[in-house]
Design an enzyme around this catalytic site. Sequence first.
Site, mmCIF file in Angstrom:
data_model
loop_
_atom_site.group_PDB
_atom_site.id
_atom_site.type_symbol
_atom_site.label_atom_id
_atom_site.label_comp_id
_atom_site.label_asym_id
_atom_site.label_seq_id
_atom_site.Cartn_x
_atom_site.Cartn_y
_atom_site.Cartn_z
ATOM 1 N N SER A 1 -11.167 -0.935 -14.306
ATOM 2 C CA SER A 1 -11.787 0.284 -13.783
ATOM 3 C C SER A 1 -12.172 1.141 -14.979
ATOM 4 O O SER A 1 -11.625 0.957 -16.078
ATOM 5 C CB SER A 1 -10.779 1.024 -12.905
ATOM 6 O OG SER A 1 -11.223 2.338 -12.655
ATOM 7 N N TYR B 1 -2.697 4.398 -10.948
ATOM 8 C CA TYR B 1 -3.881 3.524 -10.877
ATOM 9 C C TYR B 1 -4.473 3.341 -12.280
ATOM 10 O O TYR B 1 -4.701 2.205 -12.717
ATOM 11 C CB TYR B 1 -4.908 4.136 -9.919
ATOM 12 C CG TYR B 1 -6.169 3.312 -9.754
ATOM 13 C CD1 TYR B 1 -6.206 2.233 -8.879
ATOM 14 C CD2 TYR B 1 -7.318 3.605 -10.480
ATOM 15 C CE1 TYR B 1 -7.357 1.470 -8.724
ATOM 16 C CE2 TYR B 1 -8.475 2.855 -10.334
ATOM 17 C CZ TYR B 1 -8.493 1.792 -9.458
ATOM 18 O OH TYR B 1 -9.634 1.036 -9.317
HETATM 19 N N1 LIG Z 1 -14.865 0.327 -5.308
HETATM 20 C C1 LIG Z 1 -14.959 0.864 -6.497
HETATM 21 O O1 LIG Z 1 -15.737 1.800 -6.722
HETATM 22 C C2 LIG Z 1 -14.106 0.342 -7.630
HETATM 23 C C3 LIG Z 1 -14.298 0.900 -8.922
HETATM 24 C C4 LIG Z 1 -13.520 0.426 -9.973
HETATM 25 C C5 LIG Z 1 -12.606 -0.611 -9.766
HETATM 26 N N2 LIG Z 1 -12.456 -1.134 -8.514
HETATM 27 C C6 LIG Z 1 -11.498 -2.234 -8.358
HETATM 28 O O2 LIG Z 1 -12.127 -3.296 -7.644
HETATM 29 C C7 LIG Z 1 -11.149 -4.024 -6.878
HETATM 30 C C8 LIG Z 1 -11.568 -4.087 -5.424
HETATM 31 O O3 LIG Z 1 -11.656 -2.769 -4.938
HETATM 32 P P1 LIG Z 1 -12.326 -2.387 -3.545
HETATM 33 O O4 LIG Z 1 -13.054 -1.120 -3.791
HETATM 34 O O5 LIG Z 1 -12.998 -3.566 -2.981
HETATM 35 O O6 LIG Z 1 -10.999 -2.021 -2.706
HETATM 36 P P2 LIG Z 1 -10.688 -2.157 -1.141
HETATM 37 O O7 LIG Z 1 -11.933 -2.054 -0.362
HETATM 38 O O8 LIG Z 1 -9.579 -1.179 -0.927
HETATM 39 O O9 LIG Z 1 -10.130 -3.632 -1.027
HETATM 40 C C9 LIG Z 1 -8.941 -3.985 -1.667
HETATM 41 C C10 LIG Z 1 -8.439 -5.304 -1.154
HETATM 42 O O10 LIG Z 1 -7.144 -5.530 -1.739
HETATM 43 C C11 LIG Z 1 -6.244 -5.880 -0.723
HETATM 44 N N3 LIG Z 1 -4.869 -5.480 -1.011
HETATM 45 C C12 LIG Z 1 -4.395 -4.238 -1.249
HETATM 46 N N4 LIG Z 1 -3.072 -4.254 -1.366
HETATM 47 C C13 LIG Z 1 -2.678 -5.548 -1.206
HETATM 48 C C14 LIG Z 1 -1.428 -6.196 -1.190
HETATM 49 N N5 LIG Z 1 -0.282 -5.537 -1.321
HETATM 50 N N6 LIG Z 1 -1.402 -7.537 -0.999
HETATM 51 C C15 LIG Z 1 -2.539 -8.225 -0.810
HETATM 52 N N7 LIG Z 1 -3.757 -7.660 -0.786
HETATM 53 C C16 LIG Z 1 -3.828 -6.336 -0.980
HETATM 54 C C17 LIG Z 1 -6.749 -5.127 0.500
HETATM 55 O O11 LIG Z 1 -6.191 -5.707 1.652
HETATM 56 P P3 LIG Z 1 -6.328 -5.014 3.110
HETATM 57 O O12 LIG Z 1 -7.742 -5.235 3.508
HETATM 58 O O13 LIG Z 1 -5.348 -5.739 3.919
HETATM 59 O O14 LIG Z 1 -5.999 -3.554 2.904
HETATM 60 C C18 LIG Z 1 -8.245 -5.316 0.356
HETATM 61 O O15 LIG Z 1 -8.655 -6.553 0.883
HETATM 62 C C19 LIG Z 1 -9.830 -3.283 -7.103
HETATM 63 O O16 LIG Z 1 -9.125 -3.922 -8.147
HETATM 64 C C20 LIG Z 1 -10.262 -1.900 -7.551
HETATM 65 O O17 LIG Z 1 -9.277 -1.269 -8.326
HETATM 66 C C21 LIG Z 1 -13.178 -0.684 -7.446
#
Ligand SMILES: NC(=O)c1ccc[n+]([C@@H]2O[C@H](COP(=O)([O-])OP(=O)(O)OC[C@H]3O[C@@H](n4cnc5c(N)ncnc54)[C@H](OP(=O)(O)O)[C@@H]3O)[C@@H](O)[C@H]2O)c1
Length: 250
Positions: A156, A169
Amino acid sequence: MPCMIDYKAADHLLKDKVILVTGAGDGIGRVAAKTFAAYGATLVLLGRTISKLEAVYDEIEVAGGAQPAIYPLNLEGATHKDYVELGERLGETFGRLDGLLHNASLLGKITPLEAYHPELWQQVMQVNCNAPFMLTQGVLGALKASEDASVIFTSSSVGRRARAFWGAYAVSKFATEGLMQVLADELEHTGTIRVNSINPGATRTQMRRKAYPGEDPQSLLTPEEIMPTYLYLMGADSRGVTGQAFDAQS
Ligand SMILES: NC(=O)c1ccc[n+]([C@@H]2O[C@H](COP(=O)([O-])OP(=O)(O)OC[C@H]3O[C@@H](n4cnc5c(N)ncnc54)[C@H](OP(=O)(O)O)[C@@H]3O)[C@@H](O)[C@H]2O)c1
């Protein structure tokens, strides 16, 4: 930071690859799993909510992708034993693992360190940092059995330059970059396993909405639009590229 947003993947880039994606049920992980499948890979969909994983499974099948496998696991409670079992199951079923996308993460709370609840701190560190370590350890044998393997950690912008209130985070993402660098350095001699990180940048998902509730989601790139860097790092075009921190958006 290198960025491959203009990368164009060949149609069958990931043909016959076995790729595991964590957090494959939603957000970026869901789209990455479907994208890798569309380029020919067989997916192992790992996550904590079975109904979401089943929906992704169905979408991949309907799109004509190879039959995926669902691997329900809650990274918060999983132990060393669970990861050893995962590695064994991969070995028995596929004989190897060609790709690993560490994608699942928890946001925790946007709040000053002074007010950060220690229990939440541990929860975020467990899912975002300890679990990827243990999972990687568990599947390393399967990665070593591949002729050309790629491990991608998800970082991130606050894992590269920290900001106030991003607490566990931000710290977990710094740790993720450290984990990526240690592993890349340890495995460089293999010549067959590359290890890199991606910062997706602001992307239209639930996590982003939680972090920035007042923001217009339409102003953000979708997970589909940031896939070129994921494809580049997962496919053979990035052979020899290791230990690097990528940005998915320019
Ligand atoms: N979106 C952004 O703008 C952004 C920016 C920078 C970095 N990131 C990084 O990109 C990655 C994906 O983010 P996202 O935005 O797609 O997040 P998201 O929509 O919240 O999806 C996260 C996924 O991780 C799963 N997860 C969370 N806790 C878990 C656990 N204890 N065991 C197994 N699975 C778990 C969630 O499962 P559930 O569906 O069951 O909740 C979901 O499928 C992350 O590493 C995040 O830090 C995102």
